[in-house]
Write a protein that holds these residues in place. Structure first.
Motif, mmCIF file in Angstrom:
data_model
loop_
_atom_site.group_PDB
_atom_site.id
_atom_site.type_symbol
_atom_site.label_atom_id
_atom_site.label_comp_id
_atom_site.label_asym_id
_atom_site.label_seq_id
_atom_site.Cartn_x
_atom_site.Cartn_y
_atom_site.Cartn_z
ATOM 1 N N TYR A 156 0.854 -1.189 0.000
ATOM 2 C CA TYR A 156 0.000 0.000 0.000
ATOM 3 C C TYR A 156 0.894 1.245 0.000
ATOM 4 O O TYR A 156 2.053 1.196 0.419
ATOM 5 C CB TYR A 156 -0.912 0.002 1.236
ATOM 6 C CG TYR A 156 -0.176 -0.073 2.543
ATOM 7 C CD1 TYR A 156 0.193 1.081 3.235
ATOM 8 C CD2 TYR A 156 0.167 -1.315 3.101
ATOM 9 C CE1 TYR A 156 0.884 1.016 4.434
ATOM 10 C CE2 TYR A 156 0.865 -1.398 4.293
ATOM 11 C CZ TYR A 156 1.217 -0.228 4.953
ATOM 12 O OH TYR A 156 1.913 -0.292 6.135
ATOM 13 N N PRO A 157 0.387 2.388 -0.469
ATOM 14 C CA PRO A 157 1.198 3.612 -0.488
ATOM 15 C C PRO A 157 1.350 4.199 0.907
ATOM 16 O O PRO A 157 0.511 3.975 1.788
ATOM 17 C CB PRO A 157 0.406 4.542 -1.401
ATOM 18 C CG PRO A 157 -0.995 4.071 -1.287
ATOM 19 C CD PRO A 157 -0.929 2.585 -1.104
ATOM 20 N N ARG A 158 2.378 4.955 1.105
ATOM 21 C CA ARG A 158 2.604 5.576 2.418
ATOM 22 C C ARG A 158 1.539 6.623 2.713
ATOM 23 O O ARG A 158 1.191 6.871 3.867
ATOM 24 C CB ARG A 158 3.990 6.205 2.455
ATOM 25 C CG ARG A 158 5.097 5.175 2.327
ATOM 26 C CD ARG A 158 6.472 5.803 2.218
ATOM 27 N NE ARG A 158 7.500 4.775 2.005
ATOM 28 C CZ ARG A 158 8.771 5.026 1.793
ATOM 29 N NH1 ARG A 158 9.189 6.299 1.741
ATOM 30 N NH2 ARG A 158 9.623 4.039 1.607
ATOM 31 N N GLN A 159 1.021 7.239 1.668
ATOM 32 C CA GLN A 159 -0.093 8.183 1.786
ATOM 33 C C GLN A 159 -1.047 7.943 0.628
ATOM 34 O O GLN A 159 -0.616 7.697 -0.504
ATOM 35 C CB GLN A 159 0.398 9.641 1.761
ATOM 36 C CG GLN A 159 1.228 10.051 2.961
ATOM 37 C CD GLN A 159 0.424 10.049 4.247
ATOM 38 O OE1 GLN A 159 -0.776 10.319 4.241
ATOM 39 N NE2 GLN A 159 1.090 9.748 5.363
ATOM 40 N N PHE A 160 -2.352 7.978 0.935
ATOM 41 C CA PHE A 160 -3.347 7.827 -0.121
ATOM 42 C C PHE A 160 -3.574 9.188 -0.771
ATOM 43 O O PHE A 160 -4.154 10.092 -0.167
ATOM 44 C CB PHE A 160 -4.665 7.274 0.436
ATOM 45 C CG PHE A 160 -4.584 5.835 0.860
ATOM 46 C CD1 PHE A 160 -4.243 4.847 -0.059
ATOM 47 C CD2 PHE A 160 -4.846 5.466 2.169
ATOM 48 C CE1 PHE A 160 -4.173 3.515 0.314
ATOM 49 C CE2 PHE A 160 -4.786 4.140 2.550
ATOM 50 C CZ PHE A 160 -4.437 3.159 1.626
#
Length: 373
Positions: free
Chosen positions: A176-180
């Motif tokens: 998953y990305p560190r920030q959406f």
């Protein structure tokens, strides 16, 4: 158990429940299909095509039986060869002949009679699309991703940047990305995980698991991938989710992000996606659970209660649809106290008491009864 939304017209025509509806007018099955059409109005054209095909098959079969027509092997081979040539003349592309017109229905009906009603699939083009793997999905992402692998023998809690949480099971991994950023929250799964997604309708949450995509706005659900069987299962606990195959992503993405497309699942429903034949099969979970808001106040104590009210109570408590012939069962009443039995045990006890039976079709419970005196 079939997910009728994903059947082709010729598959519907071969389904025994569909045949009982269209050919025999079975009242209980008819009630199920009428309710199903209300829930799936976009499938009306598919149903009409299947009915056309079924009628053609039925009429030609009856004519062959009445005339006592027998075909030799050579005649059957010649008929099949001629049908293939007819199909080839009408198809500009290899798979176009599956887009049925009345002429093609007649040819398909004849072919089904020759090969047997359930032998249709030998002519259906095989899906040669290669399965999508976790590694390939992750490799396509241009922004940096964090990956968590569960190498322990216990579930591992993973917290996401949007306050959502994941219970990652052993031998599973999630990226998953560190920030959406942007309008989507996207994660990539290999293995098994339970998701509890924070609600944000303006930024839907997507789980990519091999060739299946799960889209939610805010809910809790389980996703399981089985690499050996080439299957992906999605089980919904709360809220709604939609699922669709990767090759449907383009058409589904045209919908507004705050809407759910594809096959929509609600609590106590599940779907199993087979990557081998890209088939989605929707059904009830093996043990439907009481909805949380109903669990603490539902007693299931009935004293000469009309059966329609009993079924209504079960529908509300478990978020399921029960189809029955209300007119035929208007004199049926139940006096019983049902406690902690699983839903299907409750149904078995009820049906035994009123001399009825039940079956599952798609995500529906269908009650078969001749009524009560």
């Amino acid at each position: 158990m079939q997910d009728y939304r994903n059947l082709e017209p010729e598959e519907l025509a071969a389904d025994s429940s569909f045949q009982r509806w269209k050919l025999a007018g079975d009242p209980v099955v008819s009630a199920f299909w009428n309710e199903w059409l209300l829930q799936n109005p976009d499938q009306k054209e598919q149903v009409e095509k299947a009915h056309f095909l079924l009628t053609a098959i039925s009429s030609q079969t009856e004519q062959r039986i009445s005339e006592q027509v027998q075909l030799s092997d050579r005649e059957i081979e010649r008929e099949i060869s001629q049908l293939y040539k007819s199909l080839d003349r009408q198809k500009p592309e290899p798979v176009r002949w599956l887009q049925f017109t009345p002429v093609r229905y007649g040819m398909a009906a004849s072919l089904l009679i020759l090969l047997g009603l359930f032998g249709w699939y030998v002519l259906k083009p095989m899906n040669t699309k290669r399965d999508v793997t976790y590694n390939e999905l992750v490799a396509q992402v241009t922004s940096p991703l964090d990956e968590v692998k569960n190498t322990t023998d216990k579930p591992l809690v993973v917290s996401l940047p949007d306050q959502s949480s994941i219970l990652l099971y052993p031998k599973s991994r999630i990226s998953y990305p560190r920030q959406f950023l942007g309008t989507r929250r996207e994660v990539y799964l290999a293995g098994e995980a339970f998701f509890k997604v924070s609600k944000n309708p303006s930024r839907p949450f997507y789980v990519y698991a091999n060739s299946l995509v799960t889209k939610v706005l805010g809910t809790s659900f389980m996703v399981q991938t089985n690499e050996t069987a080439k299957q992906v299962k999605v089980v919904v606990k709360t809220g709604k989710v939609s699922v669709y195959a990767q090759d449907q992503a383009a058409s589904t993405s045209k919908k507004e992000d705050y809407k759910l497309g594809g096959t929509v699942l609600t609590p106590n429903q599940q779907v199993v996606f087979s990557e081998k034949d890209t088939r989605l099969v929707r059904s009830l979970v093996n043990e439907p659970a009481l909805l949380q808001k109903e669990a603490h106040r539902q007693s299931f104590t009935f004293k000469r209660t009309p059966i329609a009210d009993v079924f209504a109570a079960l529908e509300k408590a478990y978020s399921i649809d029960i189809v029955f012939d209300e007119e035929a069962m208007k004199n049926c009443y139940l006096t019983a106290s049902l406690a902690d039995e699983p839903l299907f045990d409750k149904l078995a006890l009820i049906c035994h008491t009123i001399n009825a039976s039940y079956d599952q079709l798609d995500t529906y419970i269908v009650i078969d009864s001749k009524g009560c005196k």
